[in-house]
Design an enzyme around this catalytic site. Structure first.
Site, PDB file in Angstrom:
ATOM      1  N   ALA A  75      42.700  45.018  35.014  1.00  0.00           N
ATOM      2  CA  ALA A  75      42.579  44.148  36.175  1.00  0.00           C
ATOM      3  C   ALA A  75      42.010  42.775  35.839  1.00  0.00           C
ATOM      4  O   ALA A  75      42.164  41.827  36.605  1.00  0.00           O
ATOM      5  CB  ALA A  75      41.690  44.816  37.223  1.00  0.00           C
ATOM      6  N   LYS A  76      41.312  42.668  34.702  1.00  0.00           N
ATOM      7  CA  LYS A  76      40.716  41.411  34.234  1.00  0.00           C
ATOM      8  C   LYS A  76      39.914  40.717  35.336  1.00  0.00           C
ATOM      9  O   LYS A  76      40.037  39.522  35.569  1.00  0.00           O
ATOM     10  CB  LYS A  76      41.784  40.480  33.663  1.00  0.00           C
ATOM     11  CG  LYS A  76      42.518  41.059  32.454  1.00  0.00           C
ATOM     12  CD  LYS A  76      43.513  40.071  31.885  1.00  0.00           C
ATOM     13  CE  LYS A  76      44.241  40.641  30.677  1.00  0.00           C
ATOM     14  NZ  LYS A  76      45.152  41.749  31.009  1.00  0.00           N
ATOM     15  N   ARG A  77      39.054  41.478  35.995  1.00  0.00           N
ATOM     16  CA  ARG A  77      38.255  40.925  37.074  1.00  0.00           C
ATOM     17  C   ARG A  77      37.081  40.114  36.528  1.00  0.00           C
ATOM     18  O   ARG A  77      36.533  40.417  35.475  1.00  0.00           O
ATOM     19  CB  ARG A  77      37.728  42.045  37.966  1.00  0.00           C
ATOM     20  CG  ARG A  77      38.813  42.840  38.700  1.00  0.00           C
ATOM     21  CD  ARG A  77      39.618  41.938  39.632  1.00  0.00           C
ATOM     22  NE  ARG A  77      40.478  42.712  40.516  1.00  0.00           N
ATOM     23  CZ  ARG A  77      41.805  42.664  40.513  1.00  0.00           C
ATOM     24  NH1 ARG A  77      42.434  41.887  39.649  1.00  0.00           N
ATOM     25  NH2 ARG A  77      42.505  43.380  41.363  1.00  0.00           N
TER      26      ARG A  77
END
Length: 283
Positions: A103-105
């Site tokens: 998700a690369k949040r």
């Protein structure tokens, strides 16, 4: 789902190390791109997404230490797509395959806490074993996710040194004290709490095709004591031999990731499984 076992929380790093030992150091990316759905004879729809996801999991479940669904490719189908992702995460848990939500949040304060709650809280429909994070608002901005993951026996993979051409414009800045090096060092500090376990639960994303960047920037990945998620195997050009040369002493901690190189063998389960086995042999 809960990762508590008799009241004891097992660290994600320890569970991943055990899975890599038992099955091999391979993570299979589940990337349902529209063109790939079409190549499989599936529609670019929620139904196609569900068939694709379930087929890949069935094929790789006996062989992969982890799967890595690309969250954006589920989000593009709206709430119904996220429901398919929830189903996939639950099915993988039942099959005892570790999950990395790609998700690369990354954000600050209560917003980062919200992302952490979504992906790392026991009982959340989107709870994964681990999630990818972006530290470019400052490594400490990830604190809500770092602490919640540790409390719940889950893990994180922090972007450190990616192989996309644009990455160097940020990650390499600072030379001997580069941004990437500081992220790596911060992860090593976090992993001190798991010093007695096989691996810490704060992993890093380091591209399999970064070449000599580790040497040029003076980065010591072996000191991180955490898993190293290395995308780029197969379709992006990296081989097992390349990765052994790139990662050196840190290679035992590398979880190699292949997506297109395996998924292109579909839609048959047998063909996908054969491609997975062949990829493992190369590692």
């Amino acid at each position: 789902m809960s990762l508590r076992d008799g009241g004891v929380i097992r660290g994600f790093g320890a569970r991943l190390a055990a899975a890599m030992l038992a099955r091999g150091p391979l993570c299979v990316g589940i990337d349902p791109h529209p063109a790939l759905l079409e190549a499989w004879g599936l529609t670019d729809s929620v139904e196609g997404l569900r068939t694709f996801s379930q087929t890949v999991l069935e094929a790789v479940e006996p062989l992969a230490a982890a799967i890595k669904p690309q969250v954006a490719l589920y989000e593009r189908h709206g709430s119904a797509g996220l429901a398919v992702l929830e189903e996939l995460l639950a099915a993988a848990s039942a099959a005892k395959v570790l999950t990395i939500a790609d998700a690369k949040r990354g954000d600050i304060g209560s917003t980062m806490a919200g992302y952490a709650d979504a992906w790392l809280r026991d009982g959340s429909a989107l709870a994964a074993d681990s999630v990818t994070l972006s530290p470019y608002l400052g490594f400490e901005s990830l604190r809500p996710a770092l602490d919640l993951a540790a409390a719940n026996g889950r893990g994180v993979f922090v972007l450190a040194l990616t192989s996309n051409p644009e990455g160097a414009s940020v990650q390499h800045v600072g030379g001997a004290e580069s941004v990437a090096k500081r992220i790596v060092e911060a992860a090593a500090v976090e992993n001190q709490r798991w010093a007695e376990e096989a691996l810490g639960s704060v992993g890093l994303v380091v591209g399999a095709t970064v070449g000599n960047a580790l040497t040029e920037l003076g980065i010591d990945l072996a000191a991180v004591h955490g898993p190293l998620l290395a995308p780029g195997l197969g379709a992006q050009g990296a081989t097992g031999a390349d990765m052994r040369a790139t990662f050196g002493a840190a290679y035992p901690a590398v979880l190699a990731t292949s997506s297109r190189g395996i998924l292109a063998a579909g839609p048959g389960v047998a063909q996908l499984r054969a491609a997975t086995q062949s990829t493992l042999q190369g590692l």
